[in-house]
Structure formats: C-alpha cells, structure tokens
Design a protein around this motif. Structure first.
Motif, mmCIF file in Angstrom:
data_model
loop_
_atom_site.group_PDB
_atom_site.id
_atom_site.type_symbol
_atom_site.label_atom_id
_atom_site.label_comp_id
_atom_site.label_asym_id
_atom_site.label_seq_id
_atom_site.Cartn_x
_atom_site.Cartn_y
_atom_site.Cartn_z
ATOM 1 N N GLY A 117 -3.388 -24.003 -27.452
ATOM 2 C CA GLY A 117 -3.370 -23.102 -26.294
ATOM 3 C C GLY A 117 -2.536 -21.849 -26.435
ATOM 4 O O GLY A 117 -2.732 -20.891 -25.684
ATOM 5 N N LEU A 118 -1.600 -21.835 -27.380
ATOM 6 C CA LEU A 118 -0.737 -20.646 -27.457
ATOM 7 C C LEU A 118 -0.860 -19.886 -28.775
ATOM 8 O O LEU A 118 -0.306 -18.798 -28.910
ATOM 9 N N LEU A 119 -1.562 -20.487 -29.747
ATOM 10 C CA LEU A 119 -1.804 -19.784 -31.018
ATOM 11 C C LEU A 119 -3.262 -20.005 -31.412
ATOM 12 O O LEU A 119 -3.766 -21.129 -31.311
ATOM 13 N N ALA A 161 -0.626 -13.264 -34.064
ATOM 14 C CA ALA A 161 0.024 -13.664 -32.800
ATOM 15 C C ALA A 161 1.527 -13.872 -33.038
ATOM 16 O O ALA A 161 2.366 -13.486 -32.206
ATOM 17 N N ILE A 162 1.856 -14.472 -34.184
ATOM 18 C CA ILE A 162 3.285 -14.689 -34.496
ATOM 19 C C ILE A 162 3.977 -13.343 -34.733
ATOM 20 O O ILE A 162 5.133 -13.140 -34.331
ATOM 21 N N PHE A 174 7.395 -11.832 -32.860
ATOM 22 C CA PHE A 174 8.545 -11.141 -33.468
ATOM 23 C C PHE A 174 8.694 -9.736 -32.891
ATOM 24 O O PHE A 174 9.811 -9.267 -32.655
ATOM 25 N N ALA A 175 7.576 -9.064 -32.686
ATOM 26 C CA ALA A 175 7.636 -7.702 -32.133
ATOM 27 C C ALA A 175 8.300 -7.714 -30.758
ATOM 28 O O ALA A 175 9.147 -6.861 -30.440
ATOM 29 N N ALA A 184 1.099 -16.889 -27.584
ATOM 30 C CA ALA A 184 2.562 -16.921 -27.453
ATOM 31 C C ALA A 184 3.149 -15.510 -27.623
ATOM 32 O O ALA A 184 4.244 -15.229 -27.115
ATOM 33 N N GLY A 185 2.432 -14.628 -28.322
ATOM 34 C CA GLY A 185 2.886 -13.234 -28.438
ATOM 35 C C GLY A 185 2.899 -12.555 -27.082
ATOM 36 O O GLY A 185 3.857 -11.856 -26.715
#
Ligand code: GTB
Length: 217
Positions: A85-87, A97-98, A102-103, A162-163
């Motif tokens: 659900g988040l990635l 997305a990761i 970080f951004a 998640a991003g």
C-alpha cells in the motif's frame, strides 16, 4: 502484539498533528496495521529507559517484537516495506518512491523547519525581518521546483506512496507561514493528502491525546 510507537504526552503543537509521530500513525493507518501508543513526557524522553530506544531522546520510536527503531523516515520505510500500500510493486517505481521519501526529509524539511524555528523563536531579534525574507525565499525556491514537478498530477510519481505521505507531513509545517497561498497546486496536494481516510484517523488519534491532556480526561 501490535507495534508500539511513542508520542508526546503533551504536544506543544496542541494537537495540530505537527509532531513526527503523525507520519508514523498515518503510515500505520494506510496499511491497516493496528498499533499501541506510549505517551512520554519531556522528562521521560531524556531518561535512560527511553534513551535505550532513541539515542537522541526524542519521539517517535517504534517497537515490534525485538525490533526497536527511531527516525520517523526509517520507521515509515520499515512499515512500507512490510505491508502493501505504500510502495509500488515495480522495482524502479519503488526506488523512485523511496527517492521522494529522502527528498521530503533531506531537501524540503530542513529549510521548512529552519523557517518554522525562526518564526517561533527569533521574532524579537533585530535581524528577524531580514532573516525571515531569506528563509522564506529558500523555501519558495523548493516549492516552485516541487510545483513544476507536480504539474497536474495528484501525486509525486503515479499512485500515492510513502513519498507523498512524508512530503505532505513536511509541507503541513508551512500551514501558518502563508507560503502555501502562493502555490495553490501545492496547497491542493496537501489537502488531497489530508483528505485521505487514513490521514483523518491518524490526525484524530493524536488530537484525542491533546484533548484528553488539556481537559484532564
Ligand atoms: N529526525 C527525527 C525524526 O524524524 O524522527 C526528529 C525527531 C524529532 O525532532 N522529534 C521531536 C522531539 O522529540 C518531536 S517532533 N523533540 C523533543 C526533543 O528533541 O527533546 C518535532 C516537533 C515538535 C513540535 C512541533 N510543534 O509543536 O509544532 C512540531 C514538530
């Protein structure tokens, strides 16, 4: 046993969902993972028992069986990696997305936090007005870049990830700055995140802590 997170017993933001347990609560709600919350006072955060969980004596922490984590970004990544659900499934989309996670935490959050700290603690300094303009401009540059990237899209890279979750929590810290008014597309992006049912559940849960503390219930 569900995982246990820590949160402020009495959050200085008065239930506005600005403390960093909010992003962990939201991630857990998005993936449908029930969780327990242990509330900690400022004194308890600096006591040895909490320092064993968090070397810097802060919230949030995350405990699940024999795993103990600190750093909200690492906790959200852990949740996103273990639940759907988040990635995204696609490997490249997952890495992108990761990258957005970080951004959010290393490119957007530092100037936004610095602006917020100045607005809170430096108002009475002789140089405040000049510094405020500089800090606002730094954030404005990032918002302009983010706005250009978003274009007409709902989320940063395809579906909500998640991003986006971290980016929205970071951008919410600008709520009282007036800067989001200059970027209606980013304000709409934040509102889209806040409208998600999982966000609402997480927000209501942390607000209930403040309400109980302030009414003595
Ligand atoms: N990099 C760490 C992470 O992402 O987990 C930062 C954790 C952190 O800053 N925790 C803060 C804390 O424990 C609470 S969230 N502070 C106590 C201390 O350092 O002694 C930061 C926060 C606090 C209050 C507001 N507010 O009132 O609006 C917003 C954000």
């Amino acid at each position: 046993m569900p995982p246990t997170i820590t949160a402020f017993e009495n959050s200085p933001d008065r239930g506005k969902g600005q403390a960093r347990d909010m992003r962990v609560r939201w991630a857990l709600e998005e993936v449908g993972q029930p969780y327990d919350v242990r509330l900690v006072s400022f004194a308890a955060m600096k006591a040895l028992a909490h320092l064993a969980l968090h070397p810097f004596g802060q919230i949030p922490t995350y405990e699940d069986g024999d795993l103990v984590l600190f750093e909200s970004g690492a906790i959200v990544l852990h949740i996103a990696e273990r639940h759907a659900g988040l990635l995204p499934e696609d490997t490249n989309a997952r890495s992108r997305a990761i990258a957005w996670m970080f951004a959010a935490l290393s490119t957007l959050e530092p100037p936004i936090v610095e602006l917020g700290m100045a607005m809170l603690f430096e108002r009475d300094r002789s140089w405040y007005a000049e510094r405020l303009l500089m800090l606002q401009d730094r954030v404005r540059i990032r918002l302009g870049e983010l706005s250009r990237h978003l274009g007409n899209a709902d989320w940063l890279d395809g579906t909500f990830s998640a991003g986006d979750l971290l980016m929205v929590t970071v951008l919410r810290r600008l709520n009282t700055s007036g800067l989001l008014d200059e970027f209606p597309d980013i304000a709409a992006y934040v509102a889209r995140g806040e409208a998600r049912p999982a966000f609402r559940r997480a927000f209501d849960a942390q607000l209930a802590v403040f309400t109980a503390a302030s009414t003595g219930r």
